[in-house]
Design an enzyme around this catalytic site. Structure first.
Site, mmCIF file in Angstrom:
data_model
loop_
_atom_site.group_PDB
_atom_site.id
_atom_site.type_symbol
_atom_site.label_atom_id
_atom_site.label_comp_id
_atom_site.label_asym_id
_atom_site.label_seq_id
_atom_site.Cartn_x
_atom_site.Cartn_y
_atom_site.Cartn_z
ATOM 1 C CG ASN A 275 80.843 63.406 5.046
ATOM 2 O OD1 ASN A 275 80.508 62.338 4.258
ATOM 3 N ND2 ASN A 275 80.180 63.968 5.172
ATOM 4 N N GLY B 181 73.787 60.579 4.492
ATOM 5 C CA GLY B 181 73.997 60.653 3.375
ATOM 6 C C GLY B 181 73.625 61.932 2.657
ATOM 7 C CD GLU C 283 74.161 59.124 13.669
ATOM 8 O OE1 GLU C 283 75.444 59.814 12.783
ATOM 9 O OE2 GLU C 283 74.092 58.059 12.934
HETATM 10 P P1 ADP Z 1 77.025 61.077 -1.109
HETATM 11 O O1 ADP Z 1 76.077 62.434 -2.434
HETATM 12 O O2 ADP Z 1 77.699 62.214 0.304
HETATM 13 O O3 ADP Z 1 78.128 60.622 -1.811
HETATM 14 P P2 ADP Z 1 75.192 59.020 -0.992
HETATM 15 O O4 ADP Z 1 73.986 59.610 -0.298
HETATM 16 O O5 ADP Z 1 75.193 59.082 -2.597
HETATM 17 O O6 ADP Z 1 76.166 60.417 -0.318
HETATM 18 O O7 ADP Z 1 76.303 58.628 -0.345
HETATM 19 C C1 ADP Z 1 75.766 58.113 0.925
HETATM 20 C C2 ADP Z 1 75.722 56.665 1.191
HETATM 21 O O8 ADP Z 1 74.643 56.035 0.485
HETATM 22 C C3 ADP Z 1 76.490 56.124 0.459
HETATM 23 O O9 ADP Z 1 76.956 54.413 1.585
HETATM 24 C C4 ADP Z 1 75.641 55.289 -0.813
HETATM 25 O O10 ADP Z 1 77.030 54.170 -1.304
HETATM 26 C C5 ADP Z 1 74.614 54.834 -0.078
HETATM 27 N N1 ADP Z 1 74.166 54.962 -1.250
HETATM 28 C C6 ADP Z 1 74.167 55.420 -3.102
HETATM 29 N N2 ADP Z 1 72.923 55.269 -2.885
HETATM 30 C C7 ADP Z 1 72.349 54.300 -2.629
HETATM 31 C C8 ADP Z 1 70.956 54.155 -2.848
HETATM 32 N N3 ADP Z 1 70.539 54.031 -4.487
HETATM 33 N N4 ADP Z 1 70.393 53.226 -1.893
HETATM 34 C C9 ADP Z 1 71.638 52.895 -1.127
HETATM 35 N N5 ADP Z 1 72.432 53.612 -0.729
HETATM 36 C C10 ADP Z 1 73.018 54.189 -1.315
#
Ligand code: ADP
Length: 489
Positions: A158, A235, A468
């Protein structure tokens, strides 16, 4: 042979930054444009082998970077910020292509990215320790700060530039080496920022970038890698919880910036037009896809009717459109799954008694995403629909009426999140008094929140761990070591 820069951004390559060089991977994945459904570029798809390479390079580079005097780290980071400043327009264009964000917002975000990187560059030169002469009889002591080690930074789509600056800027300033894994939807902005630091002469291995279509596999390997000492993640709360558990067995340091579900408390003496304009800004910026976005708007009964009427009118006036056209207020959401999730939440809210006062229609659907017409849900009476306890990650606000100030505060605090909140009141004193009672890492009184490098940012409760930005943001990447020196015989 010099290659044409990818998408007109100097230094940008659709490859991994590994040990100071751009390298292809065995596979690539496509990055799509949410506004058109078209493919923007194919970028390298890192797997487990690349995680090992990136962490090994970071671990090898760490001692040298940690031992580099702060003023020299300042010089490299400041040069990186200067290069980035020259590339703001070009990178902002790429950011709008991969996020669907209006171009003015992308330019603003890139300017902030430069500004934060500059600020961290200065902090690199200001990491003194303490010396305690005679702290006990015959004993002196030093309290020194050391970089925590190799940092795994996982960033969201985002704010794909700003989030990189906040994490990578702070960690590099502290003397850490970083392996960055950007979101799969927005790898290009992160690569472009890393390219500027690389071009500025950041030593090999100090910053690696792993773009991947498989975040679970790569993210898990990165977080559990024995040579990674610290994880910084922004995230969803669901993924944050998972990463915290993965980091637990090795007691790694974990920084989490998670969901928000921010409340707004509008008191009956608030300046109505200001409150309306600021809440619209705090909710619909970036098409509502921000963890600090105002989700739940609680309005005191005395002004509830007037506020709701003007708020709905202001939301109706917002213009969804082409991210590259001047005057566009909202771009598409990041992907169709996000549109579908919001549609389900709106449907549940109306089933639970809320009234959809405006918006909610899907517009301009393509293979990647669609726009969602900015929406307002109004919960009549004081019983708020249960679904409003969830974060709405998009252009949907809810308005709920309350009677007493205590009731407004209780509604605002009725959440497991605590990242951002807003209070609108007739006087700063009244606003401040209410702000002090809200459990939230940041509170905006009579205005939307702005990002300032000096101000710490982070969440309470399920919104996260650690802070942060500001001095606090650098401290998160430093260990404190106490050395006692006994006088000889
Ligand atoms: P959103 O719902 O905002 O997409 P996510 O938490 O899915 O939030 O994504 C935020 C970050 O976490 C991104 O860089 C995504 O690639 C990463 N991500 C998503 N799933 C996993 C996971 N299982 N382990 C580590 N990183 C992840």
């Amino acid at each position: 042979m010099t290659r044409e820069p990818l998408l007109g951004v100097p230094g940008l390559r659709p490859e991994l930054l590994l040990d100071g060089a751009w390298r292809a991977a065995a596979a690539t994945f496509a990055v799509g444009n949410p506004a058109t459904g078209e493919r923007i570029a194919d970028v390298a798809d890192a797997g487990l082998a690349e995680v090992d390479l990136a962490v090994a390079a970071a671990a090898a580079a760490l001692p040298g970077w940690a031992a580099t005097p702060g003023w020299q780290r300042y010089r490299v980071l400041a040069d990186g910020a200067r290069l980035l400043a020259e590339r703001v327009e070009a990178i902002a264009r790429v950011m709008s292509l991969e996020t669907g964000k209006p171009i003015a917002e992308s330019v603003g975000e890139m300017r902030n990215t430069v500004r934060f990187l500059e600020w961290y560059s200065h902090e690199a030169a200001r990491l003194p320790g303490e010396y305690w002469p005679g702290v006990a009889p015959g004993r002196d002591a030093y309290v020194v700060k050391e970089p925590v080690g190799v940092v795994a930074a996982i960033t969201p789509w985002n704010f794909p530039g700003f989030m990189v600056a906040c994490k990578v800027g702070a960690a590099l300033a502290a003397g850490c080496a970083v392996v960055l894994k950007p979101a799969e939807q927005t790898p290009l902005t992160a690569l472009a920022i890393a390219a500027a630091l690389h071009d500025a002469g950041l030593p090999a291995g100090v910053l690696g970038v792993l773009t991947t279509s498989d975040p679970a596999t790569v993210g898990t390997a990165l977080v559990t890698h024995p040579d990674v000492a610290c994880v910084t993640f922004t995230g969803s709360t669901a993924v944050g919880e998972r990463l915290l558990a993965l980091a637990a067995p090795a007691i790694k340091r974990v920084l989490l910036e998670l969901g928000g579900n921010a409340p707004v408390v509008v008191l009956d003496d608030a300046v109505l037009d200001d409150a309306v304009a600021q809440v619209v800004r705090a909710r619909y910026l970036n098409a509502g896809q921000a963890c600090v976005a105002a989700n739940r708007v609680y309005v005191q009964r005395g002004i509830a009717e007037a506020f709701t009427e003007r708020f709905v009118a202001a939301v109706r006036a917002l213009r969804p459109g082409d991210p590259f056209e001047a005057g566009t207020d909202l771009g598409p959401l990041i992907e169709l799954a996000a549109v579908e999730r919001l549609e389900r939440q709106v449907a549940t809210a109306t089933e639970q008694g809320a009234r959809l006062a405006t918006g909610g229609a899907r517009l301009g659907e393509n293979a990647v995403s669609a726009w969602l017409e900015p929406a307002v849900l109004v919960a009549e009476g004081r019983a708020q629909p249960a679904v409003l306890a969830e974060e709405f990650f998009g252009p949907v606000a809810s308005v709920v009426v309350f009677d007493t100030e205590d009731e407004g505060v209780a509604l605002a605090n009725d959440t497991r999140y605590g990242l951002a909140a807003y209070v609108f009141a007739g006087t700063a004193d009244r606003g401040l008094a209410v702000a002090r009672r809200i459990r939230s890492g940041s509170v905006g009184v009579n205005g939307a929140l702005v990002s300032e490098p000096a101000l710490p940012f982070g969440g309470m409760g399920e919104s996260g761990l650690g802070r942060e930005r500001g001095r606090a943001g650098i401290e998160e990447f430093l260990e404190t070591k106490t050395i006692q020196v006994a006088a000889r015989g």
